[in-house]
Design a protein around this motif. Structure first.
Motif, short mmCIF file in Angstrom:
data_model
loop_
_atom_site.label_atom_id
_atom_site.label_comp_id
_atom_site.label_asym_id
_atom_site.label_seq_id
_atom_site.Cartn_x
_atom_site.Cartn_y
_atom_site.Cartn_z
N TYR A 181 0.79 -1.22 0.00
CA TYR A 181 0.00 0.00 0.00
C TYR A 181 0.83 1.28 0.00
O TYR A 181 0.26 2.38 0.00
N ALA A 182 2.15 1.18 0.00
CA ALA A 182 2.99 2.39 -0.01
C ALA A 182 2.75 3.20 -1.28
O ALA A 182 2.62 4.43 -1.24
N THR A 183 2.70 2.51 -2.40
CA THR A 183 2.44 3.17 -3.69
C THR A 183 1.39 2.37 -4.44
O THR A 183 1.71 1.67 -5.42
N PRO A 184 0.14 2.44 -4.01
CA PRO A 184 -0.90 1.63 -4.63
C PRO A 184 -1.17 2.05 -6.07
O PRO A 184 -1.08 3.23 -6.41
N THR A 185 -1.48 1.08 -6.88
CA THR A 185 -1.82 1.34 -8.28
C THR A 185 -3.25 0.89 -8.54
O THR A 185 -3.79 0.04 -7.84
N GLU A 186 -3.85 1.44 -9.55
CA GLU A 186 -5.23 1.09 -9.90
C GLU A 186 -5.34 -0.40 -10.18
O GLU A 186 -4.52 -0.97 -10.89
N GLY A 187 -6.32 -1.01 -9.57
CA GLY A 187 -6.55 -2.43 -9.79
C GLY A 187 -5.83 -3.33 -8.81
O GLY A 187 -6.09 -4.52 -8.75
#
Length: 423
Positions: A409-415
């Motif tokens: 979750y540090a750098t979440p991406t779409e999907g």
């Protein structure tokens, strides 16, 4: 796979770091630690690197023995409030002293990986008492990423005295001491003539299995860890050695130990004390002070740090912080702490010696198990972190559930997020 599976043991040389032996001696600048076949071969200055060894550059870092957690329930409780994951005690069993905690140890319990990543490599794990003062037989475990966690099973018997003991032992301190004496008398009878011991009678003070389990305690073959806090209770426990001279006592908790330190020294009994009991949270800890460990150590008591009743299923990881607090106390007028060397020994060789495993774990002396931690800096400073851990010479993964969540979750991406996060 490299992140989740430990590598095989090999010859490792950790060079150029500040090396801490863990026996109370001063750190060694620019030292080298060599591990071969799962054991420490050498540690200190001027140590040669064996040909073919895997070399780890520790320049600017610290190298220490793994932390030995002095008293925990690590690996036997996952979530306190979920009964199915809490195997520390059993209220519905007819047995007490005979209970062996080993079948409850879960090497995949979440707190084990977290403590391993924090530099804890071994732990003294005890059951909890319920319905009787005798909790059962504890073990020493490692925190390695494999399913073979037990270093020594049936390493000690654990018994509750003081306020908890009086509650479980008949409702008063006289009742609990009578229960204790009667149980040891029964164990002596069993040891003299096992065939004649009638543990099945309704009038028997101990079932046969419990009497058999306590026989090694009476003879001194197995250590007896006693949770006791109040000074008068400590003295009463020490007096039991006159009645049962074979007892190998270890006091646990001992919040008021500093007030009777000379008597503890005279009895030759080691203490695994709580480092943060600094307020009178109960009537048995009215003399609690954070100077307790320092004052006992100054009086000559062999004292180390434990975490009984201090989130002990999870927070052995706080041991370096507690040791660092005791170092900081030396700078406060009127307070008594430990110097740095004593403080680190209180979380390494100290607990190992108290439990009778000083020749195996807790230091980087030659022949000890290859439990080594590489730290980013001084391990007793909160700003430092364990960067690499070896247990029995095997490099361990540093990944935990927390690090996985952080990375996810540090750098979440779409999907990549759960459905609940898409709103």
């Amino acid at each position: 796979m490299a992140a989740s599976t430990p590598l095989a043991a090999q010859t490792v040389a950790i060079t150029g770091g500040t090396v801490v032996i863990g026996d109370g001696s001063a750190p060694i600048q620019g030292g080298t630690v060599v591990i071969r076949n799962g054991r420490v071969v050498a540690a200190g200055s001027g140590v040669a690197v064996p040909a073919g060894a895997q070399t780890v550059d520790a320049t600017g870092k610290w190298v220490t023995p793994g932390i030995v957690a002095g008293f925990t329930r690590l690996g036997i409780i996952e979530v306190d409030g979920v009964a199915a994951t809490n195997d520390a005690s059993g209220a519905q069993t007819p047995w007490s002293a005979a209970i062996d905690i080993v079948p409850a140890v879960n090497p995949r319990a979440t707190p084990i990986a977290i403590n391993r990543a924090g530099g804890v490599t071994r732990a003294i794990v005890a059951p909890a008492a319920e319905a009787t003062i005798f909790a059962g037989q504890g073990a020493v475990i490692d925190t390695g990423a494999d399913m073979d966690a037990v270093t020594r099973r049936q390493a000690f018997q654990f018994v509750e005295f003081g306020e908890t003991g009086r509650s479980e032992g008949g409702g008063s301190r006289p009742a609990l001491f009578l229960q204790f004496r009667a149980a040891l008398d029964a164990a002596q009878r069993y040891a003299r003539n096992p065939a004649a011991y009638d543990g099945d009678s309704k009038d028997s003070i101990l079932p046969r299995a419990d009497a058999a389990a306590l026989a090694p305690v009476v003879s001194g073959e197995q250590r007896l860890l006693v949770h006791v806090e109040r000074a008068s209770d400590i003295l009463n426990v020490l007096a039991l050695k006159r009645e049962f001279p074979g007892l190998k006592l270890v006091l646990v908790g001992a919040s008021e130990g500093w007030t009777v330190a000379p008597q503890i020294v005279a009895a030759g009994v080691p203490v695994i004390a709580s480092a943060l009991n600094d307020l009178p949270s109960s009537f048995e800890t009215l003399a609690a002070t954070q100077s307790n460990i320092g004052r006992m150590r100054a009086a000559g008591v062999e004292v180390s740090i434990g975490t009984i009743d201090d989130d002990d299923p999870r927070m052995a990881i706080r041991s370096p912080q507690y040791a660092g607090n005791l170092v900081a106390l030396t700078r406060l007028p009127g307070a008594t702490g430990l110097d740095w060397n004593q403080a680190f020994a209180a979380i390494s060789s100290g607990p190992a010696e108290a439990i009778g495993l000083g020749g195996e774990i807790g230091s980087l002396r030659p022949g000890r198990r290859g439990d080594v931690v590489l730290w980013s800096g001084d391990p007793l400073e909160l700003s430092s972190a364990a960067e690499a851990v070896w247990i029995d010479g095997v490099a361990q993964p540093m990944e935990t559930r927390q690090t996985k969540l952080r990375d996810r979750y540090a750098t979440p991406t779409e999907g990549a997020l759960p459905k609940a996060y898409e709103r």
